[in-house]
Write an enzyme that holds these catalytic residues in place. Structure first.
Site, PDB file in Angstrom:
ATOM      1  NE  ARG A   1     -10.542  -2.476  21.387  1.00  0.00           N
ATOM      2  CZ  ARG A   1     -11.694  -2.898  22.201  1.00  0.00           C
ATOM      3  NH1 ARG A   1     -12.403  -1.974  22.406  1.00  0.00           N
ATOM      4  NH2 ARG A   1     -11.464  -3.755  23.080  1.00  0.00           N
TER       5      ARG A   1
ATOM      6  CG  ASP B   1     -12.023  -6.178  27.601  1.00  0.00           C
ATOM      7  OD1 ASP B   1     -13.032  -5.664  28.803  1.00  0.00           O
ATOM      8  OD2 ASP B   1     -12.572  -6.147  26.496  1.00  0.00           O
TER       9      ASP B   1
END
Length: 531
Positions: free
Chosen positions: A166, A446
């Site tokens: 990603r 996150d």
């Protein structure tokens, strides 16, 4: 520092030491510069379009399905064939790109590992460059690690997980790489280096350059990515369609353009994913000034209900109609060593969540910790005996705009305000120290968590939200609660004074109290990251 005069294509402003020179070779930099010059102007135009769209939302406009693309939504078309090693994705694990984490994730027993340069990685120059070195070593057969503090050795087992990378989102810059006086896009930097160094090695071992694409807001942004892929494949001499992508549907506008996003990327498409935490953040960000979009405590916004449940079902139906995979959301729980009762409670929540996903028709799911792989795997093995559920078309599902925008029921509480402050500040502080995946209160957090925290406080302040105890959320209440929570943290955390809490508190407070909403917390945080 690198001698910028010797790098004619890209000026590198960060250290190029040791093996960094392998990653930042002249040929790789030429490839990056070409990507920047061809595509960065369009990227900037699309970011400006987001700003213009936000002005309309602030004036009261609601997101809706696009009338000009109705023929795409009604058309009978499907994506190109998907490779064999992406056919069974029942459990995927995600994590940052540091060396030990990559090895542990690839060895975890999950079908797929998403190596994350985005929300789970703090984008220090060292983190980004070392992450690329680690991925190069994966495909060169050199990925091993010995922990200097314990002497423990780590190496890949047989049949590691399929690797998907990603890159950072379109909005994030890479300030250490400058082309023609402008910082590069973090997206193009991360994508470009990985595909340049590894595409042919990947194909040689029967896999391919696979990517997760974050935080897109429109099919035009997907079209830009598709054009990047077509050009990169041509420039590298690999067949068109070699690159395969899964798009995270984690913004509210993108959820109204799922068909169109798949269509733009149909030659490279592998699936869509329910990025649930960023989706909550996006809902608050895009509709934050609208009175009928006032959100309850974060804990009340659960999958399977209101706007989250609607978009999840819509994603499954949309993907399966087009022959693409529909991936479920993250289980962020992490085990507590030596506390089986707490763990079983957490695992029961994970099982229930994954049973909902598998039952609804998702083809797989995400976990954040290796100990959750067998928990999620058992559920999907039991409820999804085949490799995937592409045949589960969910033609019984009809989702309209009202369902997609329905606010979750629930109250707003002082405890919810305190949780937002405590989690948001601690995450930012860790991020400023170079850590992007942070264990807090038995969850692996996150950047999306910090974004929800400050966005919700901003919304509650802007709307003068009432708490269940009768208090109104005012700047004074926020400041007082922030002081109380930080005093408690200072008493509990030995490293409070030596960390970066002063900067984190200041940034969190400024963004929560700002009259205008800052698009992303990580943009101003990036300016002070390595200051």
């Amino acid at each position: 520092m690198a001698d910028s005069a010797s790098l004619t294509s890209v000026e590198i402003l960060g250290p190029v030491e040791g093996r960094a020179a392998e990653v930042l070779s002249p040929q790789a930099l030429d490839f990056l510069a070409d990507l920047h010059r061809r595509f960065d102007a369009r990227r900037r135009e699309l970011l400006a379009a987001r700003t213009a769209r936000q002005a309309r939302f602030d004036a009261g406009e609601k997101p809706d399905f696009l009338p000009q693309t109705a023929s795409i939504r009604s058309g009978d078309w499907r994506v190109a064939p998907i490779p064999a090693d992406l056919q069974d994705r029942r459990v995927e694990i995600t994590g940052p790109v540091d060396r030990k984490m990559i090895i542990n994730a690839l060895n975890s027993g999950a079908k797929v590992f998403m190596a994350d340069f985005e929300d789970a990685t703090s984008p220090t120059w060292a983190n980004i460059v070392e992450g690329q070195i680690n991925l190069m070593d994966r495909w060169a057969g050199k990925l091993d690690f010995t922990d200097a503090s314990t002497g423990k050795a780590y190496a890949l087992k047989e049949k590691p997980a399929t690797l998907i990378v990603r890159p950072r989102g379109w909005h994030l810059p890479e300030r250490h790489a400058v082309v023609d006086g402008e910082p590069m896009s973090g997206s193009l930097f991360d994508f470009g280096l990985y595909v340049f160094h590894n595409a042919k090695a990947l194909l040689a071992v029967g896999t391919g350059p696979y990517f997760y694409l974050p935080k897109m807001e429109s099919h035009l942004e997907a079209r830009l990515w598709n054009d990047v892929f077509v050009h990169a494949q041509e420039a590298l001499g690999v067949p068109q369609g070699t690159i395969k992508v899964t798009v995270l549907i984690e913004t509210l506008p993108a959820a109204f353009e799922m068909d169109e996003i798949i269509y733009e990327l149909r030659e490279h498409m592998a699936g869509l994913n329910c990025g649930r935490w960023d989706y909550i953040f996006s809902y608050i960000k895009r509709l934050g000034r609208q009175a009928d979009a006032l959100t309850p405590d974060r804990s009340a916004m659960v999958m399977g209900k209101a706007f989250l449940g609607a978009y999840s079902l819509a994603l499954i139906k949309t993907c399966h109609r087009r022959g693409a995979f529909a991936m479920g959301g993250m289980a962020a729980q992490i085990p507590v060593r030596g506390d089986p009762a707490v763990n079983e409670t957490a695992f029961a929540k994970v099982r229930a969540d994954k049973e909902r996903e598998a039952g609804d028709g998702h083809d797989g799911t995400w976990v954040a910790h290796p100990d959750l792989v067998p928990v999620a795997m058992e559920v999907f093995d039991r409820l999804m005996p085949g490799a995937n559920q592409l045949g589960k078309l969910r033609e019984d599902v009809t989702i309209d705009r009202e369902a997609m925008l329905k606010v979750h029921d629930g109250v707003r509480t002082l405890a919810g305000l305190r949780d937002n402050i405590r989690v948001g500040v601690q995450y930012i502080e860790a991020w400023l120290r170079g850590r992007g995946a942070v264990p807090l209160y038995n969850l692996m957090e996150d950047a999306a968590t910090a974004e929800i925290s400050r966005a919700q406080i901003w919304q509650w302040l802007q709307r003068g939200a009432k708490l269940d105890d009768g208090q109104t959320v005012t700047p004074e209440l926020f400041k007082r609660t922030l002081r109380e929570e930080m005093a408690a943290l200072k008493a509990d955390l030995p490293g409070f004074e030596t960390g970066r809490f002063a900067e984190a508190i200041d940034l969190f407070a400024r963004m929560s109290l700002a009259p205008e909403f800052e698009e992303f917390l990580t943009l101003p945080a990036y300016e002070i990251l390595e200051a």
